[in-house]
Enzyme design. Sequence first.
Site, short mmCIF file in Angstrom:
data_model
loop_
_atom_site.label_atom_id
_atom_site.label_comp_id
_atom_site.label_asym_id
_atom_site.label_seq_id
_atom_site.Cartn_x
_atom_site.Cartn_y
_atom_site.Cartn_z
N LYS A 16 -5.18 144.21 32.88
CA LYS A 16 -5.91 144.12 31.85
C LYS A 16 -5.93 142.56 32.06
O LYS A 16 -7.17 141.49 32.61
CB LYS A 16 -5.80 144.98 30.82
N ARG A 91 -9.35 148.31 19.65
CA ARG A 91 -8.48 149.58 20.58
C ARG A 91 -8.20 150.77 19.54
O ARG A 91 -7.59 151.64 19.65
CB ARG A 91 -7.04 149.15 21.07
N ARG A 130 7.66 141.31 35.46
CA ARG A 130 6.13 140.40 35.14
C ARG A 130 6.61 139.37 34.75
O ARG A 130 7.77 139.41 33.89
CB ARG A 130 5.50 141.48 34.35
N ARG A 163 8.00 138.79 28.43
CA ARG A 163 8.09 139.36 27.20
C ARG A 163 8.74 139.84 26.11
O ARG A 163 10.14 140.72 26.93
CB ARG A 163 6.71 140.02 26.80
N ARG A 174 4.63 152.22 23.41
CA ARG A 174 3.09 151.72 24.03
C ARG A 174 2.12 152.56 24.14
O ARG A 174 0.69 153.01 24.29
CB ARG A 174 3.41 150.06 24.86
P1 AP5 Z 1 -0.92 142.74 33.48
O1 AP5 Z 1 -2.76 141.88 33.94
O2 AP5 Z 1 -0.10 141.55 33.00
O3 AP5 Z 1 -1.07 143.61 32.99
P2 AP5 Z 1 -1.47 144.37 31.42
O4 AP5 Z 1 -2.54 145.21 31.34
O5 AP5 Z 1 -2.21 142.95 30.95
O6 AP5 Z 1 -0.30 144.31 30.62
P3 AP5 Z 1 -0.23 144.29 29.03
O7 AP5 Z 1 1.71 144.80 28.98
O8 AP5 Z 1 -0.31 143.34 28.73
O9 AP5 Z 1 -1.08 145.50 28.53
P4 AP5 Z 1 -0.35 146.25 26.70
O10 AP5 Z 1 -2.34 146.59 26.15
O11 AP5 Z 1 0.98 146.43 26.38
O12 AP5 Z 1 -0.11 144.45 25.65
P5 AP5 Z 1 -1.10 143.47 25.25
O13 AP5 Z 1 -0.30 142.72 25.38
O14 AP5 Z 1 -2.48 143.50 25.44
O15 AP5 Z 1 -0.16 142.75 35.17
C1 AP5 Z 1 1.07 143.69 34.55
C2 AP5 Z 1 1.85 143.26 35.82
O16 AP5 Z 1 1.26 144.31 37.10
C3 AP5 Z 1 1.84 141.80 36.33
O17 AP5 Z 1 3.34 141.23 36.47
C4 AP5 Z 1 1.01 141.51 37.11
O18 AP5 Z 1 0.92 140.67 38.27
C5 AP5 Z 1 1.36 142.76 37.82
N1 AP5 Z 1 0.07 143.53 38.48
C6 AP5 Z 1 -1.48 143.51 37.96
N2 AP5 Z 1 -2.02 144.37 38.99
C7 AP5 Z 1 -2.06 144.55 39.51
C8 AP5 Z 1 -1.71 145.51 40.68
N3 AP5 Z 1 -3.33 146.41 40.97
N4 AP5 Z 1 -1.10 145.65 41.48
C9 AP5 Z 1 0.45 145.50 41.54
N5 AP5 Z 1 1.13 144.51 40.57
C10 AP5 Z 1 0.12 144.60 39.95
O19 AP5 Z 1 -0.60 144.16 23.12
C11 AP5 Z 1 0.39 143.31 23.13
C12 AP5 Z 1 0.80 143.61 21.97
O20 AP5 Z 1 -0.31 143.50 21.32
C13 AP5 Z 1 0.51 145.48 21.73
O21 AP5 Z 1 1.30 146.71 22.12
C14 AP5 Z 1 -0.06 145.53 19.99
O22 AP5 Z 1 1.68 145.66 19.10
C15 AP5 Z 1 -0.66 144.21 20.39
N6 AP5 Z 1 -2.06 144.01 20.53
C16 AP5 Z 1 -2.88 143.43 21.49
N7 AP5 Z 1 -3.90 144.27 20.83
C17 AP5 Z 1 -4.06 144.52 19.94
C18 AP5 Z 1 -4.97 145.28 19.17
N8 AP5 Z 1 -6.57 145.10 19.42
N9 AP5 Z 1 -5.40 146.28 18.17
C19 AP5 Z 1 -3.24 146.03 17.67
N10 AP5 Z 1 -2.52 145.66 17.47
C20 AP5 Z 1 -3.17 145.07 19.36
MG MG Z 2 -1.94 141.66 28.84
#
Ligand code: AP5
Ligand code: MG
Length: 230
Positions: A16, A91, A130, A163, A174
């Site tokens: 994402k 979400r 990552r 992280r 998650r």
């Molecule tokens: P990356 O682009 O970092 O993936 P991502 O989908 O952003 O993964 P996240 O772990 O950030 O998602 P998440 O939803 O768990 O965390 P978030 O920070 O939103 O890519 C991942 C890796 O793969 C990287 O190393 C990249 O280089 C590599 N990669 C990418 N694409 C690739 C490909 N095609 N091929 C190969 N490699 C690739 O949320 C974290 C926490 O915040 C949540 O758990 C929650 O506690 C809180 N939170 C956030 N938003 C909310 C909300 N709206 N409501 C309540 N709590 C929330």
């Molecule tokens: Mg992310």
Amino acid sequence: MRPRYILIFGPPGAGKGTQGRRLAAELGLAYIASGDIFRQHVEAGTELGRIAKEYMDRGLYVPDEVTVKMVLERLGRPDAERGAVLDGFPRTLPQAEALEKALAERGAEVDLVFYIKISEAEAQRRVQGRWVCRNCQAAYNLETNPPRVPGRCDVCGGELYQRTDETPETLRRRFEVFFEQTVPVLEYYRARGLLVEINGKQPIDAVFRELKAAADRVFGRIAGSGSGGV
Ligand code: AP5
Ligand code: MG
């Protein structure tokens, strides 16, 4: 022209952030990621960061009232006047309703919703490698997307770190929370004809080409007819 809004959904590690940043830059929209904003608060040691960290490190969602207030404030800033690519928000159904109301107040609506799909095994592999920029939150991967200079962000030169919500157990939680609480939100957008599903297992550039092509189809149509839809 009214502001445009694209949502990017997907389980942890789906890409994402990787895709959202690039798509926003390509379309001239703001990139807003709720997880990144929470992590910035954690880094800055704010009260919001303290609250958020308790939930994030357990793989749970931060409460809606905290999250909604934070993201709507961000959406109201000048750099988001033309619209935004939202990564990780909404979400939950209450978050989706709050977003809809806020956009309606500015004569806008959600235009396009992506669901980037990957398996949990693939996500485990990706997040283990990552590294994230402490300053701008850009994500790298030692195997698939390494930084040009080890340990340093290509975009801003910031220090890269891992992280604290990446243990295999937290990642599993998650994933569960995503399917329990966020898949119903996806169904809400599917019913409105806004959802485009993408195979996230493809290489980064191939995923991006699909996202961009869908955005071009939808925004081309909006520019031509004044209406949304896929
Ligand atoms: P990356 O682009 O970092 O993936 P991502 O989908 O952003 O993964 P996240 O772990 O950030 O998602 P998440 O939803 O768990 O965390 P978030 O920070 O939103 O890519 C991942 C890796 O793969 C990287 O190393 C990249 O280089 C590599 N990669 C990418 N694409 C690739 C490909 N095609 N091929 C190969 N490699 C690739 O949320 C974290 C926490 O915040 C949540 O758990 C929650 O506690 C809180 N939170 C956030 N938003 C909310 C909300 N709206 N409501 C309540 N709590 C929330
Ligand atoms: Mg992310």
